[in-house]
Design a protein around this motif. Sequence first.
Motif, PDB file in Angstrom:
ATOM      1  N   ILE A 190       8.985  40.256  54.233  1.00 34.83           N
ATOM      2  CA  ILE A 190       7.671  39.836  53.738  1.00 34.83           C
ATOM      3  C   ILE A 190       7.160  38.656  54.552  1.00 34.83           C
ATOM      4  O   ILE A 190       5.993  38.625  54.975  1.00 34.83           O
ATOM      5  CB  ILE A 190       7.738  39.493  52.231  1.00 34.83           C
ATOM      6  N   GLY A 197       6.198  39.858  58.043  1.00 33.74           N
ATOM      7  CA  GLY A 197       4.956  40.634  57.981  1.00 33.74           C
ATOM      8  C   GLY A 197       3.737  39.755  57.760  1.00 33.74           C
ATOM      9  O   GLY A 197       2.720  39.906  58.433  1.00 33.74           O
ATOM     10  N   PHE A 198       3.829  38.818  56.804  1.00 33.64           N
ATOM     11  CA  PHE A 198       2.720  37.896  56.558  1.00 33.64           C
ATOM     12  C   PHE A 198       2.438  37.042  57.788  1.00 33.64           C
ATOM     13  O   PHE A 198       1.285  36.807  58.143  1.00 33.64           O
ATOM     14  CB  PHE A 198       3.013  36.970  55.374  1.00 33.64           C
ATOM     15  N   TYR A 228       0.746  39.164  60.425  1.00 33.08           N
ATOM     16  CA  TYR A 228      -0.614  39.483  59.995  1.00 33.08           C
ATOM     17  C   TYR A 228      -1.542  38.283  60.175  1.00 33.08           C
ATOM     18  O   TYR A 228      -2.656  38.418  60.681  1.00 33.08           O
ATOM     19  CB  TYR A 228      -0.606  39.939  58.537  1.00 33.08           C
ATOM     20  N   ALA A 245       2.976  45.648  58.668  1.00 35.41           N
ATOM     21  CA  ALA A 245       3.784  46.497  57.782  1.00 35.41           C
ATOM     22  C   ALA A 245       4.993  47.055  58.521  1.00 35.41           C
ATOM     23  O   ALA A 245       6.107  47.063  57.997  1.00 35.41           O
ATOM     24  CB  ALA A 245       2.930  47.639  57.223  1.00 35.41           C
ATOM     25  N   GLY A 278       7.400  44.110  59.189  1.00 38.64           N
ATOM     26  CA  GLY A 278       8.024  43.690  57.931  1.00 38.64           C
ATOM     27  C   GLY A 278       9.120  44.650  57.486  1.00 38.64           C
ATOM     28  O   GLY A 278      10.203  44.224  57.082  1.00 38.64           O
ATOM     29  N   THR A 297       9.710  46.215  50.708  1.00 35.61           N
ATOM     30  CA  THR A 297       8.973  45.138  51.375  1.00 35.61           C
ATOM     31  C   THR A 297       7.476  45.423  51.340  1.00 35.61           C
ATOM     32  O   THR A 297       6.670  44.537  51.027  1.00 35.61           O
ATOM     33  CB  THR A 297       9.452  44.981  52.831  1.00 35.61           C
ATOM     34  N   TRP A 298       7.096  46.649  51.639  1.00 32.13           N
ATOM     35  CA  TRP A 298       5.681  47.035  51.591  1.00 32.13           C
ATOM     36  C   TRP A 298       5.126  46.866  50.176  1.00 32.13           C
ATOM     37  O   TRP A 298       4.024  46.350  49.991  1.00 32.13           O
ATOM     38  CB  TRP A 298       5.516  48.479  52.057  1.00 32.13           C
ATOM     39  N   THR A 314       4.701  43.172  49.269  1.00 32.37           N
ATOM     40  CA  THR A 314       3.602  42.624  50.059  1.00 32.37           C
ATOM     41  C   THR A 314       2.263  43.101  49.507  1.00 32.37           C
ATOM     42  O   THR A 314       1.305  42.322  49.407  1.00 32.37           O
ATOM     43  CB  THR A 314       3.745  43.026  51.539  1.00 32.37           C
ATOM     44  N   THR A 315       2.182  44.360  49.121  1.00 31.56           N
ATOM     45  CA  THR A 315       0.957  44.904  48.548  1.00 31.56           C
ATOM     46  C   THR A 315       0.602  44.209  47.239  1.00 31.56           C
ATOM     47  O   THR A 315      -0.568  43.885  46.995  1.00 31.56           O
ATOM     48  CB  THR A 315       1.103  46.422  48.333  1.00 31.56           C
ATOM     49  N   PHE A 317      -0.772  40.736  48.133  1.00 32.66           N
ATOM     50  CA  PHE A 317      -2.140  40.848  48.647  1.00 32.66           C
ATOM     51  C   PHE A 317      -3.114  41.214  47.528  1.00 32.66           C
ATOM     52  O   PHE A 317      -4.235  40.693  47.479  1.00 32.66           O
ATOM     53  CB  PHE A 317      -2.225  41.888  49.765  1.00 32.66           C
TER      54      PHE A 317
END
Length: 192
Positions: free
Chosen positions: A31, A34-35, A38, A80, A83, A106-107, A110-111, A114
């Motif tokens: 996470i 990925g953050f 991003y 994504a 991550g 993880t996705w 993270t979703t 967000f």
Amino acid sequence: METSTYDLERMVARRPGVMSGIRWGAVFAGIVAGFGLYLLLTLFGAAAGLSVVGPQAAQMGEGVSIWAAIWGVVSMLAAAFVGGWVAARMSLLRRRIDGMLHGFVTWGLTTLIFAFFVTTAAGILGGALDLQGIQQGAQGQIIGIATAASWFLFASMLLSLILAIIGGALGARGTSNRAIGDHRDERYHVEA
């Protein structure tokens, strides 16, 4: 070879728990990675876009928003994938399905993060703007834009899920020489 009660008790004691297949530290690392990616890509896109547009911003408004949306999707997809890959790699598990599971979790987290930020920001903006005073014709146009944006976001999220799972699968395949995570011996074999 005869299996004794002691061997069976040892095997049951070594068996992983229901949730032990998920390495939460690895998911958290995925996470964060990925953050971070991003944010980096988003800031790069904003800086590059503002550098290109400059003073002509009023004339190029529509073209800039399309490229901003495309760059946002590319940034999200790359984040994504990375991550999921980081989560699987950090889990030290060998099996591809374990990597895919780490990418998926993880996705998912993270979703959720967000979604929390987006709904909070939308609530703040909705409260700040007087949406009740919009004329009838403008409401139809806003609904049309919101519908198109919803389908676009759905497709983007689905693609990011697929890339997170693929990233997880590739990250797990890279750990095949590691010793941690092969549960076959723990489940079906008792060492003497």
